[in-house]
Motif scaffolding. Sequence first.
Motif, mmCIF file in Angstrom:
data_model
loop_
_atom_site.group_PDB
_atom_site.id
_atom_site.type_symbol
_atom_site.label_atom_id
_atom_site.label_comp_id
_atom_site.label_asym_id
_atom_site.label_seq_id
_atom_site.Cartn_x
_atom_site.Cartn_y
_atom_site.Cartn_z
ATOM 1 N N ARG A 58 35.267 41.008 43.758
ATOM 2 C CA ARG A 58 33.866 41.344 44.020
ATOM 3 C C ARG A 58 33.751 41.844 45.449
ATOM 4 N NH1 ARG A 58 29.365 38.682 46.080
ATOM 5 N NH2 ARG A 58 30.517 36.778 46.479
ATOM 6 N N THR A 59 33.027 42.932 45.641
ATOM 7 C CA THR A 59 32.847 43.522 46.966
ATOM 8 C C THR A 59 31.398 43.343 47.400
ATOM 9 O OG1 THR A 59 34.574 45.132 46.511
ATOM 10 C CG2 THR A 59 33.079 45.653 48.308
ATOM 11 N N TYR A 60 31.206 43.004 48.658
ATOM 12 C CA TYR A 60 29.854 42.837 49.209
ATOM 13 C C TYR A 60 29.855 43.241 50.674
ATOM 14 C CZ TYR A 60 31.502 38.551 51.452
ATOM 15 O OH TYR A 60 32.182 37.650 52.233
ATOM 16 N N ASN A 61 28.666 43.454 51.223
ATOM 17 C CA ASN A 61 28.534 43.768 52.641
ATOM 18 C C ASN A 61 28.326 42.478 53.416
ATOM 19 O OD1 ASN A 61 28.791 46.586 52.531
ATOM 20 N ND2 ASN A 61 26.685 46.784 51.843
ATOM 21 N N ASP A 62 29.181 42.218 54.383
ATOM 22 C CA ASP A 62 29.079 41.030 55.221
ATOM 23 C C ASP A 62 27.879 41.185 56.142
ATOM 24 O OD1 ASP A 62 29.330 38.959 57.030
ATOM 25 O OD2 ASP A 62 31.449 39.308 57.441
ATOM 26 N N PRO A 63 26.883 40.271 56.056
ATOM 27 C CA PRO A 63 25.681 40.411 56.888
ATOM 28 C C PRO A 63 25.961 40.252 58.386
ATOM 29 C CG PRO A 63 25.554 38.435 55.536
ATOM 30 C CD PRO A 63 26.793 39.157 55.147
ATOM 31 N N GLU A 64 27.022 39.532 58.722
ATOM 32 C CA GLU A 64 27.365 39.327 60.134
ATOM 33 C C GLU A 64 27.921 40.600 60.774
ATOM 34 O OE1 GLU A 64 27.386 36.302 62.145
ATOM 35 O OE2 GLU A 64 25.976 35.679 60.587
ATOM 36 N N SER A 65 28.913 41.195 60.109
ATOM 37 C CA SER A 65 29.604 42.343 60.701
ATOM 38 C C SER A 65 29.145 43.683 60.135
ATOM 39 C CB SER A 65 31.112 42.194 60.476
ATOM 40 O OG SER A 65 31.403 42.277 59.096
ATOM 41 N N GLY A 66 28.495 43.660 58.958
ATOM 42 C CA GLY A 66 28.091 44.907 58.320
ATOM 43 C C GLY A 66 29.229 45.595 57.592
ATOM 44 N N THR A 67 30.411 45.010 57.623
ATOM 45 C CA THR A 67 31.556 45.609 56.952
ATOM 46 C C THR A 67 31.633 45.155 55.501
ATOM 47 O OG1 THR A 67 33.040 43.838 57.641
ATOM 48 C CG2 THR A 67 32.902 45.747 59.082
ATOM 49 N N GLU A 68 32.292 45.952 54.711
ATOM 50 C CA GLU A 68 32.473 45.637 53.308
ATOM 51 C C GLU A 68 33.644 44.671 53.153
ATOM 52 O OE1 GLU A 68 31.618 48.688 50.046
ATOM 53 O OE2 GLU A 68 33.809 48.620 50.154
ATOM 54 N N LYS A 69 33.457 43.612 52.353
ATOM 55 C CA LYS A 69 34.511 42.636 52.105
ATOM 56 C C LYS A 69 34.734 42.521 50.606
ATOM 57 C CE LYS A 69 34.169 39.683 56.111
ATOM 58 N NZ LYS A 69 34.183 38.312 56.587
ATOM 59 N N THR A 70 35.977 42.266 50.228
ATOM 60 C CA THR A 70 36.325 42.059 48.829
ATOM 61 C C THR A 70 36.948 40.677 48.696
ATOM 62 O OG1 THR A 70 36.686 44.417 48.491
ATOM 63 C CG2 THR A 70 37.683 42.928 46.888
ATOM 64 N N ILE A 71 36.444 39.910 47.730
ATOM 65 C CA ILE A 71 36.977 38.573 47.487
ATOM 66 C C ILE A 71 37.304 38.413 46.012
ATOM 67 C CG2 ILE A 71 35.717 37.491 49.395
ATOM 68 C CD1 ILE A 71 33.736 36.422 47.253
ATOM 69 N N LYS A 72 38.179 37.462 45.705
ATOM 70 C CA LYS A 72 38.436 37.073 44.320
ATOM 71 C C LYS A 72 37.409 36.024 43.963
ATOM 72 C CE LYS A 72 42.927 38.454 43.204
ATOM 73 N NZ LYS A 72 43.319 38.907 41.897
ATOM 74 N N ALA A 73 36.896 36.091 42.749
ATOM 75 C CA ALA A 73 35.892 35.141 42.294
ATOM 76 C C ALA A 73 36.102 34.873 40.806
ATOM 77 C CB ALA A 73 34.492 35.685 42.551
ATOM 78 N N ALA A 74 35.399 33.869 40.300
ATOM 79 C CA ALA A 74 35.470 33.509 38.880
ATOM 80 C C ALA A 74 34.140 33.840 38.215
ATOM 81 C CB ALA A 74 35.774 32.023 38.744
ATOM 82 N N ARG A 75 34.195 34.081 36.920
ATOM 83 C CA ARG A 75 32.985 34.326 36.133
ATOM 84 C C ARG A 75 33.308 34.065 34.664
ATOM 85 N NH1 ARG A 75 32.622 40.910 36.603
ATOM 86 N NH2 ARG A 75 34.589 41.351 35.560
ATOM 87 N N HIS A 76 32.289 34.162 33.810
ATOM 88 C CA HIS A 76 32.438 33.969 32.368
ATOM 89 C C HIS A 76 33.104 32.631 32.058
ATOM 90 C CE1 HIS A 76 31.018 38.013 31.935
ATOM 91 N NE2 HIS A 76 32.071 38.529 32.530
ATOM 92 N N PHE A 77 32.436 31.553 32.456
ATOM 93 C CA PHE A 77 32.949 30.201 32.255
ATOM 94 C C PHE A 77 32.768 29.807 30.792
ATOM 95 C CE2 PHE A 77 31.045 30.723 36.459
ATOM 96 C CZ PHE A 77 32.194 30.622 37.227
ATOM 97 N N LYS A 78 33.857 29.401 30.157
ATOM 98 C CA LYS A 78 33.838 29.048 28.737
ATOM 99 C C LYS A 78 34.619 27.758 28.515
ATOM 100 C CE LYS A 78 32.148 33.105 27.415
ATOM 101 N NZ LYS A 78 30.766 33.248 27.130
ATOM 102 N N GLN A 79 34.254 27.069 27.428
ATOM 103 C CA GLN A 79 35.043 25.916 27.028
ATOM 104 C C GLN A 79 36.410 26.404 26.596
ATOM 105 O OE1 GLN A 79 32.808 23.962 23.930
ATOM 106 N NE2 GLN A 79 31.561 22.842 25.412
ATOM 107 N N VAL A 80 37.421 25.595 26.784
ATOM 108 C CA VAL A 80 38.753 25.958 26.333
ATOM 109 C C VAL A 80 38.685 26.136 24.823
ATOM 110 C CG1 VAL A 80 41.139 25.178 26.107
ATOM 111 C CG2 VAL A 80 39.896 24.791 28.234
ATOM 112 N N GLY A 81 39.239 27.221 24.342
ATOM 113 C CA GLY A 81 39.163 27.543 22.926
ATOM 114 C C GLY A 81 38.169 28.657 22.654
ATOM 115 N N GLU A 82 37.188 28.864 23.560
ATOM 116 C CA GLU A 82 36.242 29.966 23.405
ATOM 117 C C GLU A 82 36.795 31.253 24.001
ATOM 118 O OE1 GLU A 82 31.903 27.792 23.519
ATOM 119 O OE2 GLU A 82 32.599 28.828 25.294
#
Length: 123
Positions: free
Chosen positions: A92-116
């Motif tokens: 995920r990429t976002y603009n850092d409010p402190e520096s104004g620079t673009e940052k990219t981080i790893k993140a999680a999404r689509h949380f599912k029960q095991v088996g789904e």
Amino acid sequence: MKVELNEKPFLENGQHIVKISKVESGSSEHKGVPFFNCRFENDEGFVNHRFYLSEPGQPIIAELFQAVGIEGKNADTQELEGKELAIEVHERTYNDPESGTEKTIKAARHFKQVGESETSDSI
């Protein structure tokens, strides 16, 4: 030079079966919004993800709690430790409010029960 490695690599982008190995709380650097951070981990690596305790963050937190089987309107984030679930890792990429620079981080999404999930990565 000898290098001692005490950390796993970041999980690759895609679906993974993970356990929540650590939960910590804090507040955002920019606006002081409270959050809790989960470390999602398996044998292949890890990813950290912050869950902000704000109105826009509520559906994401609800999805996480549902995926690990925690019900009710009030829950302790420490109940999350040791829970297993399926996640999708992405960048995920976002603009850092402190520096104004673009940052990219790893993140999680689509949380599912095991088996789904459609993956069967091992823990």
